[in-house]
Design a protein around this motif. Sequence first.
Motif, short mmCIF file in Angstrom:
data_model
loop_
_atom_site.label_atom_id
_atom_site.label_comp_id
_atom_site.label_asym_id
_atom_site.label_seq_id
_atom_site.Cartn_x
_atom_site.Cartn_y
_atom_site.Cartn_z
N GLY A 1 -14.33 47.71 51.91
CA GLY A 1 -14.06 47.12 53.21
C GLY A 1 -13.02 47.89 54.01
O GLY A 1 -12.99 47.81 55.24
N SER A 2 -12.18 48.67 53.32
CA SER A 2 -11.10 49.34 54.04
C SER A 2 -11.35 50.83 54.25
O SER A 2 -10.48 51.55 54.72
N ILE A 3 -12.56 51.30 53.94
CA ILE A 3 -12.79 52.75 54.09
C ILE A 3 -12.74 53.20 55.54
O ILE A 3 -12.40 54.33 55.82
N ILE A 4 -13.09 52.28 56.47
CA ILE A 4 -13.12 52.74 57.87
C ILE A 4 -11.76 52.68 58.54
O ILE A 4 -11.60 53.11 59.67
N GLU A 5 -10.76 52.14 57.82
CA GLU A 5 -9.41 52.17 58.36
C GLU A 5 -8.84 53.58 58.18
O GLU A 5 -9.25 54.31 57.30
N ASN A 6 -7.89 53.92 59.03
CA ASN A 6 -7.16 55.19 58.89
C ASN A 6 -8.02 56.44 59.06
O ASN A 6 -7.85 57.41 58.32
N CYS A 7 -8.92 56.41 60.01
CA CYS A 7 -9.68 57.63 60.34
C CYS A 7 -8.65 58.68 60.79
O CYS A 7 -7.89 58.46 61.71
N PRO A 8 -8.59 59.82 60.09
CA PRO A 8 -7.45 60.72 60.30
C PRO A 8 -7.63 61.78 61.38
O PRO A 8 -6.74 62.59 61.59
N PHE A 9 -8.78 61.79 62.03
CA PHE A 9 -9.04 62.93 62.91
C PHE A 9 -8.40 62.74 64.28
O PHE A 9 -8.28 61.64 64.79
N VAL A 10 -7.97 63.83 64.86
CA VAL A 10 -7.30 63.79 66.16
C VAL A 10 -8.29 64.28 67.20
O VAL A 10 -8.90 65.33 67.05
N ASP A 11 -8.49 63.46 68.21
CA ASP A 11 -9.40 63.87 69.27
C ASP A 11 -8.61 64.29 70.49
O ASP A 11 -7.69 63.60 70.91
N ASP A 12 -8.98 65.43 71.05
CA ASP A 12 -8.36 65.85 72.31
C ASP A 12 -8.86 64.93 73.40
O ASP A 12 -9.92 64.32 73.28
N ASN A 13 -8.15 64.89 74.46
CA ASN A 13 -8.57 64.15 75.67
C ASN A 13 -8.89 62.69 75.41
O ASN A 13 -9.67 62.09 76.13
N GLU A 14 -8.37 62.15 74.34
CA GLU A 14 -8.65 60.74 74.11
C GLU A 14 -7.35 60.02 73.84
O GLU A 14 -6.54 60.47 73.03
N THR A 15 -7.18 58.92 74.52
CA THR A 15 -5.93 58.20 74.34
C THR A 15 -6.03 57.22 73.18
O THR A 15 -5.06 56.93 72.50
N GLU A 16 -7.24 56.73 72.96
CA GLU A 16 -7.44 55.81 71.84
C GLU A 16 -7.26 56.51 70.50
O GLU A 16 -7.41 57.72 70.39
N GLU A 17 -7.02 55.71 69.48
CA GLU A 17 -7.04 56.23 68.12
C GLU A 17 -8.47 56.63 67.77
O GLU A 17 -9.41 56.00 68.22
N SER A 18 -8.60 57.65 66.95
CA SER A 18 -9.96 58.04 66.58
C SER A 18 -10.50 57.02 65.58
O SER A 18 -9.76 56.38 64.85
#
Lengths: 383, 383
Positions: free
Chosen positions: A274-291
């Motif tokens: 259930g918790s695998i989708i938490e903590n997506c570590p990737f950094v997206d340019d041009n995006e203010t939201e968390e990835s």
Amino acid sequence: MSDNTSPSRPVRPVKTATNSAEWRRYKEHLRAWKNARLDKQLEAEKTEEIQEEQSVSSIDTPVEIPKGRSYTLSIALPASILRNAQSNELRTYLAGQIGRAACVFNIDEIIVFDDDEITEEHDNNPFSASEQLIRLLEYLECPQYLRKQFFPRQKLLEYAGLLNPLDAPHHLRTNESWLYREGVTLPLKPAEGKGSWVDVGLYETRVQIDKHLTAGLRVTIQRTDITREQYFRDPNAQNNKKKRIPGEIVSPSAPRLESGFYWGYQVRKADSIGSIIENCPFVDDNETEESKYDLVIGTSERGVSHEKITNFPRFRHALIVFGGLQGLEKAFEREQNGTTAEQLFDFYLNTCSQQGSRTIRTEEAILITLSCLREKLLASARS
Amino acid sequence: MSDNTSPSRPVRPVKTATNSAEWRRYKEHLRAWKNARLDKQLEAEKTEEIQEEQSVSSIDTPVEIPKGRSYTLSIALPASILRNAQSNELRTYLAGQIGRAACVFNIDEIIVFDDDEITEEHDNNPFSASEQLIRLLEYLECPQYLRKQFFPRQKLLEYAGLLNPLDAPHHLRTNESWLYREGVTLPLKPAEGKGSWVDVGLYETRVQIDKHLTAGLRVTIQRTDITREQYFRDPNAQNNKKKRIPGEIVSPSAPRLESGFYWGYQVRKADSIGSIIENCPFVDDNETEESKYDLVIGTSERGVSHEKITNFPRFRHALIVFGGLQGLEKAFEREQNGTTAEQLFDFYLNTCSQQGSRTIRTEEAILITLSCLREKLLASARS
């Protein structure tokens, strides 16, 4: 035929000698003519070579500089699979199979989740399965020349010698050209006004960065003595024999984001499916939201045949989830927060219909699934 | 409310007792009523069950009887891959990976070819790599209950305990229903006018065939106490508890040809890559010619991307050829009859473009290739 002996267009001397003096002169002429012809040939060849070289590396010629890749592929798998291996040797080998499968298909992240109650083992194995799997995967991903530094001798890595090498693009050999390289900061005092030294696995060459850093950190280096354009124009033109190469520290994602290089995987643990989708570590340019993962695929023989899916929705961070011996269904039974497969997965796919074995092992499922989904996934990936 | 006590529609007695005699009568009535209600319920449930059973197995209902499969898939791989494993344990495990990959994708034949000069090994291993690989693959394919008979204790199988089971459809468990089964002829004297006895791995049940055969032969049995139609109508209706089941010996291809079952793989050796297409072992009905491979695919990272092939020509016997560590190119260098890749292959495919590892191991290539070609292959297979 005129006796034109101008050096620009030599003509073979005609054999008209009637006495020995004339004969000698004739031979001298002939030798001179032959030498001239040879020189001319050599010169012509040289010119041709230069022209050829220029046509390849001329500044005017457009060089294809690879684009970066902003999408990522992650896989998640249960720690329990390690427990089913018969010995520590085979547990090690199995972790190696998983690491290699991930590498072959350019997987950027491996998530190991606990899928059963037994989190600690007491049968003469002091390490949990997830601990062991994660350590082995991390060891395998680390370039050979940094392993001594980051993985001191330990029980968990006792059989690491059995691991088949990843042979990944960031596991660079000493004679290979490079733009980025993994390294470790050295405990050398830099000269006044200079940055720290970094060992990048080259015997006589060290990289000097522009910052002061604590010794013993793993860093990704981009060399700054050449530009990306220069590198891709002629990767072999660099001189690795220098004693000092200037460089800067970049994000471990930079080789992928800027130049589209596959740069290994990162590994993390999740407490349950259930918790695998938490903590997506990737950094997206041009995006203010968390990835976050925007395409999550579960695999199960009880899923829909993948052949029925013609295309996936556009995604940036895809996550493909594999079950253990008892399937993903087992992992959900244990889920405490009540997450269901329907909530977690956008697709629930059977990637090997008509299987001739009753069971498909997880290490097999990774290769099978990534191979048959690859084309469709890449077609839907946001660059 | 009328006091209707007819047994067909019992009504719960009304509690009107005022003394002990009436009270006893009332209780007797109540018990009778309760029993009647219970009987009725049981009867109703039984009827329902029968109706349900009939709706499933009624003779009038059309039952889908699987079609046979006349096409075959073969794979060929070099013996040298075994030599690259670090120990006898890992050599065994590797052979197991190959056997399982073949089984998962319903491969009917595995051809092991010699691809380098070293055919015999002298480093404390008295067996050639091809000998060892073939023996291990054959062992793995043999149903567990026949292994003691056909694979006596031997050095080559020292680590066979490490092999992950195939779990193939012909590795039937004792409690499973069956139409075909692998067995071994027994040294029991049959009664006058009766055929030999066959052990098919069922503790208290033996099969009696209609012929006399030498003891110790591996045979494929089809039971004759039920027809194919009966079997597919209700596989679970058979009684495995009988002491004697009548059966007949059929070709090992019969389960595939008649009923479309995957029935394991056969293994054979080829001296070099040039001779792998000789001796195609499959028997085609309605064909006077010898069978031959009519679609031969080579796999190499130097091949054309498989994504460019939209479909294969119609085939009956496909053969997919894998190289070793140094690729298929290496195998052709050694070829004495001068067979070239162009002559041998109808297609030369790269089945894993953009691979993130410099090398793909053969055991990985089998899963990757069969997974991504499967759909296209099946679409072109002649039924």
